[in-house]
Write a protein that holds these residues in place. Structure first.
Motif, PDB file in Angstrom:
ATOM      1  N   ARG A  30      31.080  41.855  18.067  1.00 32.46           N
ATOM      2  CA  ARG A  30      31.103  43.254  18.515  1.00 32.46           C
ATOM      3  C   ARG A  30      32.002  44.112  17.623  1.00 32.46           C
ATOM      4  NH1 ARG A  30      31.555  40.507  23.551  1.00 32.46           N
ATOM      5  NH2 ARG A  30      29.560  40.562  24.664  1.00 32.46           N
ATOM      6  N   ALA A  31      33.046  43.484  17.100  1.00 32.36           N
ATOM      7  CA  ALA A  31      33.991  44.212  16.247  1.00 32.36           C
ATOM      8  C   ALA A  31      33.535  44.257  14.789  1.00 32.36           C
ATOM      9  CB  ALA A  31      35.375  43.566  16.339  1.00 32.36           C
ATOM     10  N   GLY A  32      32.405  43.629  14.502  1.00 32.77           N
ATOM     11  CA  GLY A  32      31.891  43.627  13.136  1.00 32.77           C
ATOM     12  C   GLY A  32      32.546  42.599  12.238  1.00 32.77           C
ATOM     13  N   LYS A  33      33.323  41.683  12.814  1.00 37.92           N
ATOM     14  CA  LYS A  33      33.983  40.652  12.024  1.00 37.92           C
ATOM     15  C   LYS A  33      33.082  39.440  11.791  1.00 37.92           C
ATOM     16  CE  LYS A  33      38.532  42.042  13.744  1.00 37.92           C
ATOM     17  NZ  LYS A  33      39.735  41.629  14.523  1.00 37.92           N
ATOM     18  N   LEU A  34      32.074  39.287  12.636  1.00 39.84           N
ATOM     19  CA  LEU A  34      31.028  38.288  12.450  1.00 39.84           C
ATOM     20  C   LEU A  34      29.690  39.009  12.509  1.00 39.84           C
ATOM     21  CD1 LEU A  34      31.993  35.221  14.723  1.00 39.84           C
ATOM     22  CD2 LEU A  34      32.159  35.376  12.238  1.00 39.84           C
ATOM     23  N   ALA A  35      28.732  38.537  11.738  1.00 38.83           N
ATOM     24  CA  ALA A  35      27.403  39.151  11.773  1.00 38.83           C
ATOM     25  C   ALA A  35      26.710  38.801  13.089  1.00 38.83           C
ATOM     26  CB  ALA A  35      26.575  38.662  10.597  1.00 38.83           C
ATOM     27  N   ALA A  36      26.151  39.795  13.752  1.00 37.13           N
ATOM     28  CA  ALA A  36      25.400  39.562  14.976  1.00 37.13           C
ATOM     29  C   ALA A  36      24.142  38.756  14.656  1.00 37.13           C
ATOM     30  CB  ALA A  36      25.027  40.885  15.632  1.00 37.13           C
ATOM     31  N   GLN A  37      23.714  37.931  15.605  1.00 31.87           N
ATOM     32  CA  GLN A  37      22.552  37.063  15.415  1.00 31.87           C
ATOM     33  C   GLN A  37      21.629  37.155  16.629  1.00 31.87           C
ATOM     34  OE1 GLN A  37      22.374  35.355  12.473  1.00 31.87           O
ATOM     35  NE2 GLN A  37      24.444  35.951  11.848  1.00 31.87           N
TER      36      GLN A  37
END
Length: 298
Positions: A30-37
């Motif tokens: 949600r914070a953009g630190k991991l790519a959403a999948q």
């Protein structure tokens, strides 16, 4: 023409982030630190024009939007040629309802999976005049496209969650959970997004496969319990974990399949974080972590 495989969705049911989950990975996404999948699905093409999709994720609308390869080519006409189901889990069949918009394609599935879908009249939204159905026998090749063929093979698993009763057999071997063996233009691909254990048949198929997309739901069997997000182990959910003596890393260690890619990865799995000890272990064993939009050519 070479075979191309496109990961439409790499996550397990719920996706990353899952709508109601505040675990470390979901918060990071949600914070953009991991790519959403998005939820698990794979697409393959052998002519760069038409695409065959494995499983109909609830996120299939977004997956068609996110991948230019699947954009409409004419009015009410997309490159979708056919769709193959590996089980009747909600994260693999709910997308069928999105495909009701008068698009002709062929649906391939086992007789048992058809028996699960038939009683639910909502799936009649797929117009039978446009969507033809092909019942597939296990371990039997069938033509799918002009120059490609496939066969379904049994994989240990269980019935969908919505069909579970008091006693649950997580190692059922039959038509309710299958893998897909896809072959075209001299290349062979295996897609097994759900698997409770490795059988001799699976080992034999991996031996000379060019690529394997395999169940990566959990890294550790007790991962959900440890995270405080549930009471079920991976085994109870019908999934073998990556780590441990009975895990997929150990099971496939001796096989030199050129591309081994984990998909159907749960939002709690620490391998989502690049540089994590768990991800390093996976990569050291010759595996790749699948992700939305990942494409390979065979």
């Amino acid at each position: 023409m070479r075979m191309r495989a496109l990961v439409l969705g790499a996550a397990a049911g719920g996706g990353l982030p899952q709508w109601n989950c505040g675990c470390r990975n979901c918060d990071a996404a949600r914070a953009g630190k991991l790519a959403a999948q998005t939820q698990s699905s794979l697409a393959v093409t052998v002519d760069d024009k038409t695409w065959i999709i494995f499983n109909a994720s609830p996120d299939i609308r977004a997956q068609f939007t996110n991948n230019r390869q699947l954009w409409p080519t004419h009015l009410r006409e997309s490159p979708l040629h056919s769709l193959v189901l590996t089980n009747a889990d909600i994260d693999h069949i709910a997308g069928l309802l999105t495909l009701r918009e008068k698009q002709p394609f062929t649906l391939f599935l086992t007789e048992r999976l058809d028996e699960i879908l038939k009683p639910n009249s909502v799936f009649q939204a797929l117009d039978p005049a446009l969507v033809s159905k092909r019942i597939c026998k296990l371990d039997t090749w069938f033509q799918i496209g002009a120059t490609s063929k496939a066969r379904l093979f049994p994989v240990p698993g269980k019935v969908p969650l919505f069909l579970e009763k008091d006693e649950v057999d997580t190692g059922m071997l039959g038509e309710q959970t299958v893998g897909i063996e896809f072959e075209a233009n001299g290349a062979r691909l295996l897609y097994v997004p759900g698997c409770a254990a490795i059988t001799a048949e699976i080992e034999a198929k991996v031996t000379d496969a060019d690529a394997l997309f395999f169940d990566g739901t959990l890294f550790d069997d007790r991962e959900m319990i440890t995270a405080g997000l549930g009471q079920k182990t991976g085994k109870r959910m019908g999934h073998m974990s990556m780590s441990g003596e009975e895990g997929s890393l150990a099971a496939f260690h001796k096989f030199k399949c050129p591309r081994k890619i984990f998909v159907h990865i749960n939002n709690t799995n620490p391998v989502w974080a690049e540089g994590s000890p768990e991800r390093k272990e996976v990569e050291a064993n010759g595996w790749e972590i699948g992700y939305d939009g990942m494409e390979i050519t065979l």
